[in-house]
Motif scaffolding. Sequence first.
Motif, mmCIF file in Angstrom:
data_model
loop_
_atom_site.group_PDB
_atom_site.id
_atom_site.type_symbol
_atom_site.label_atom_id
_atom_site.label_comp_id
_atom_site.label_asym_id
_atom_site.label_seq_id
_atom_site.Cartn_x
_atom_site.Cartn_y
_atom_site.Cartn_z
ATOM 1 N N LEU A 187 10.621 -7.357 -16.604
ATOM 2 C CA LEU A 187 9.609 -6.692 -15.770
ATOM 3 C C LEU A 187 9.621 -5.198 -16.065
ATOM 4 N N GLN A 188 8.434 -4.587 -16.036
ATOM 5 C CA GLN A 188 8.355 -3.127 -16.185
ATOM 6 C C GLN A 188 8.824 -2.465 -14.878
ATOM 7 N N PRO A 189 9.149 -1.164 -14.917
ATOM 8 C CA PRO A 189 9.531 -0.489 -13.673
ATOM 9 C C PRO A 189 8.424 -0.646 -12.621
ATOM 10 N N GLY A 190 8.799 -1.028 -11.414
ATOM 11 C CA GLY A 190 7.825 -1.262 -10.349
ATOM 12 C C GLY A 190 7.360 -2.704 -10.273
ATOM 13 N N GLY A 191 7.564 -3.461 -11.359
ATOM 14 C CA GLY A 191 7.078 -4.845 -11.410
ATOM 15 C C GLY A 191 7.698 -5.732 -10.332
ATOM 16 N N ALA A 192 8.990 -5.549 -10.108
ATOM 17 C CA ALA A 192 9.670 -6.367 -9.090
ATOM 18 C C ALA A 192 9.144 -6.018 -7.700
ATOM 19 N N ASP A 193 8.929 -4.708 -7.465
ATOM 20 C CA ASP A 193 8.384 -4.284 -6.159
ATOM 21 C C ASP A 193 7.012 -4.911 -5.925
ATOM 22 N N TRP A 194 6.161 -4.824 -6.955
ATOM 23 C CA TRP A 194 4.798 -5.327 -6.829
ATOM 24 C C TRP A 194 4.785 -6.827 -6.463
ATOM 25 N N LEU A 195 5.581 -7.611 -7.194
ATOM 26 C CA LEU A 195 5.641 -9.049 -6.915
ATOM 27 C C LEU A 195 6.216 -9.305 -5.517
ATOM 28 N N GLN A 196 7.191 -8.494 -5.133
ATOM 29 C CA GLN A 196 7.783 -8.630 -3.805
ATOM 30 C C GLN A 196 6.739 -8.358 -2.722
ATOM 31 N N HIS A 197 5.920 -7.304 -2.930
ATOM 32 C CA HIS A 197 4.858 -6.997 -1.966
ATOM 33 C C HIS A 197 3.871 -8.161 -1.855
ATOM 34 N N LEU A 198 3.491 -8.725 -3.009
ATOM 35 C CA LEU A 198 2.565 -9.871 -2.989
ATOM 36 C C LEU A 198 3.191 -11.032 -2.232
ATOM 37 N N GLN A 199 4.460 -11.270 -2.533
ATOM 38 C CA GLN A 199 5.190 -12.372 -1.889
ATOM 39 C C GLN A 199 5.217 -12.181 -0.378
ATOM 40 N N ASN A 200 5.343 -10.912 0.044
ATOM 41 C CA ASN A 200 5.400 -10.627 1.483
ATOM 42 C C ASN A 200 4.029 -10.702 2.147
ATOM 43 N N GLY A 201 2.990 -11.012 1.357
ATOM 44 C CA GLY A 201 1.669 -11.215 1.955
ATOM 45 C C GLY A 201 0.787 -9.979 1.940
ATOM 46 N N MET A 202 1.202 -8.937 1.239
ATOM 47 C CA MET A 202 0.369 -7.738 1.155
ATOM 48 C C MET A 202 -0.869 -8.021 0.304
ATOM 49 N N ALA A 203 -1.993 -7.429 0.660
ATOM 50 C CA ALA A 203 -3.210 -7.607 -0.128
ATOM 51 C C ALA A 203 -3.044 -6.910 -1.481
ATOM 52 N N PHE A 204 -3.870 -7.356 -2.451
ATOM 53 C CA PHE A 204 -3.785 -6.872 -3.826
ATOM 54 C C PHE A 204 -3.819 -5.341 -3.896
ATOM 55 N N GLY A 205 -4.760 -4.730 -3.179
ATOM 56 C CA GLY A 205 -4.920 -3.273 -3.209
ATOM 57 C C GLY A 205 -3.733 -2.549 -2.597
ATOM 58 N N SER A 206 -3.295 -3.001 -1.429
ATOM 59 C CA SER A 206 -2.170 -2.327 -0.755
ATOM 60 C C SER A 206 -0.885 -2.494 -1.553
ATOM 61 N N ALA A 207 -0.703 -3.674 -2.176
ATOM 62 C CA ALA A 207 0.517 -3.913 -2.967
ATOM 63 C C ALA A 207 0.567 -2.924 -4.130
ATOM 64 N N HIS A 208 -0.602 -2.678 -4.745
ATOM 65 C CA HIS A 208 -0.655 -1.734 -5.856
ATOM 66 C C HIS A 208 -0.307 -0.321 -5.381
ATOM 67 N N GLU A 209 -0.940 0.084 -4.270
ATOM 68 C CA GLU A 209 -0.679 1.438 -3.739
ATOM 69 C C GLU A 209 0.799 1.620 -3.403
ATOM 70 N N ALA A 210 1.360 0.647 -2.727
ATOM 71 C CA ALA A 210 2.774 0.753 -2.340
ATOM 72 C C ALA A 210 3.664 0.821 -3.575
ATOM 73 N N THR A 211 3.279 0.105 -4.629
ATOM 74 C CA THR A 211 4.105 0.086 -5.836
ATOM 75 C C THR A 211 4.065 1.425 -6.562
ATOM 76 N N ILE A 212 2.846 1.984 -6.752
ATOM 77 C CA ILE A 212 2.774 3.239 -7.522
ATOM 78 C C ILE A 212 3.362 4.427 -6.762
ATOM 79 N N THR A 213 3.426 4.323 -5.449
ATOM 80 C CA THR A 213 4.076 5.386 -4.679
ATOM 81 C C THR A 213 5.541 5.502 -5.115
ATOM 82 N N ALA A 214 6.183 4.348 -5.274
ATOM 83 C CA ALA A 214 7.609 4.347 -5.642
ATOM 84 C C ALA A 214 7.808 4.426 -7.155
ATOM 85 N N ALA A 215 6.879 3.846 -7.931
ATOM 86 C CA ALA A 215 7.016 3.818 -9.393
ATOM 87 C C ALA A 215 5.692 4.259 -10.018
ATOM 88 N N PRO A 216 5.494 5.597 -10.174
ATOM 89 C CA PRO A 216 4.201 6.129 -10.611
ATOM 90 C C PRO A 216 3.746 5.591 -11.975
#
Lengths: 251, 284
Positions: free
Chosen positions: A197-226
Amino acid sequence: MSVSQATFRSALLDAEEAVPEGLLDGSDTPAGARFSVYRNNVVVSLTEALRTAFPLIYKLLGAQTFDRLAAIYVRQQPPSSPLMMHYGQELPKFLQSFQPLSHIGYLPDCARLDIAMRRSYHAKDAAPINPSVFQTDPEELMSLRLALAPATIVLRSDWPLHDIWRLNFEPDAPKPRATAQDVLITRPEFDPAPHALQPGGADWLQHLQNGMAFGSAHEATITAAPSFDLSAALSQALQTGALTEFKTKDS
Amino acid sequence: MLDNSPRAPNLPNAPGVGYKPQHFTDLRADPGPVRWIEVHAENYMGDGGRPLAQLRALADQFALSVHGVGLSIGGEAPLDRDHLARLKTLVGWSSPASFSEHLAWSTHGAEFLNDLLPLPYTSETLQRVADHIDQVQTALGRQMLLENPSSYLCFAESTWSETDFLAELVHRTGCGLLLDVNNVFISATNLGLSAESYIEAFPLHAVGEIHVGGHDEDTDDHGAPLLIDSHGKPVVDPVWSLLAFALAKSGPRPVLVEWDNDVPDWPVLRAEAERAALALAPAQ
């Protein structure tokens, strides 16, 4: 003269303990070394189960060292269920504090990878997501809720875990780089495979798994892994069959 | 005729093999005389993936026997209810022609020891095993078969012979029996008994299935032969003879070849199944 199963069990896992009295051969003399058949069966069958369950650890340590490790582990942590497919869950923790192998710092994560591959192998079947769900207007797209397939597992590691796996199982694999690697395990049909996985990839999948919408999961991921690359992550997830059915915001 | 299954017909009186995943393609393409397969229940208790897919495909072509190795029917403790529920699920969706388990224990406290451990034959253990069989048959809603063990030692406290113990279990619970003639040969050799006398004393009317398999040869402290049930070699000639001896008395039965370790390529196992077919021919 009666031999309780507690007595039998205790002598079974401790070869130093005397063979319980009341066990005989066919001519009424003490069973002696005949008891070792059971002692041997238990340790050999559990060692064999661990060999099957931990192919990466086995490859890394070699047969002799692995079997010595197994001989200690099976006595300290015998299975807690008849489902041998789940045996060895405590091995990563065991390895963390196992002095003779403590110089191989990445072993516990390798054991976690073996366990995750096995969990993926036995996970519930699921149809992969139809990629046409992404052919929709941007607003709808951002509100999509994606689900990971039951066989999809994300593993975080401070070690080059995917490179270590490749070096041991792929011909001509490059030497592991000195970098932390999170790993995505997916099972397109029946055979689980690990992917880096690229940096941030695990976070992104985790957000999706937790039920976050596609857009919010992306925003939350790039905040931590630009540096997170959404299109690369999405195309990896689709190509490897990581995603299954999806839900829209309203469903 | 035994009624081992509420939904599927009984196992055919023909050769079967213990199923190994590496034989999936060859077994289906070239089964030879094999009409049924047996699987270890515990290997098919995952949630999905290849094992369950293979079992579904095999069940379309072969009659199925589900053989448990983890229920610990001979255990001092109550049966594991979670495990019984998993068995019920498996037997429910796979509708096997037969379900069988062992006269042995493998669970103690919270530990599963992954071996078939022996129990003494007393009136107390008889009642406990009978209660466990009742519980299994009630939970699964069907008759089960109980397999005779291979013995390396015996208990001073035993007051029943193994054959009387098994006959009384059949009488009390209505269960059927799985006669493993390799186990009979092993136990008879190890304990200095006659394998033929054992089979003559065995309640053959209750036998719903017969096993044959390979074993290893060792010696005990006194240099006496000690046979070990390894399922890792061809069936030896004396065990084939014992199978013929049993079939001549029992009439035709489903005969399974077990080969669990050092598993050979399919043609080798198929050849063992052909020998089982030959053994069955005079009994048909």
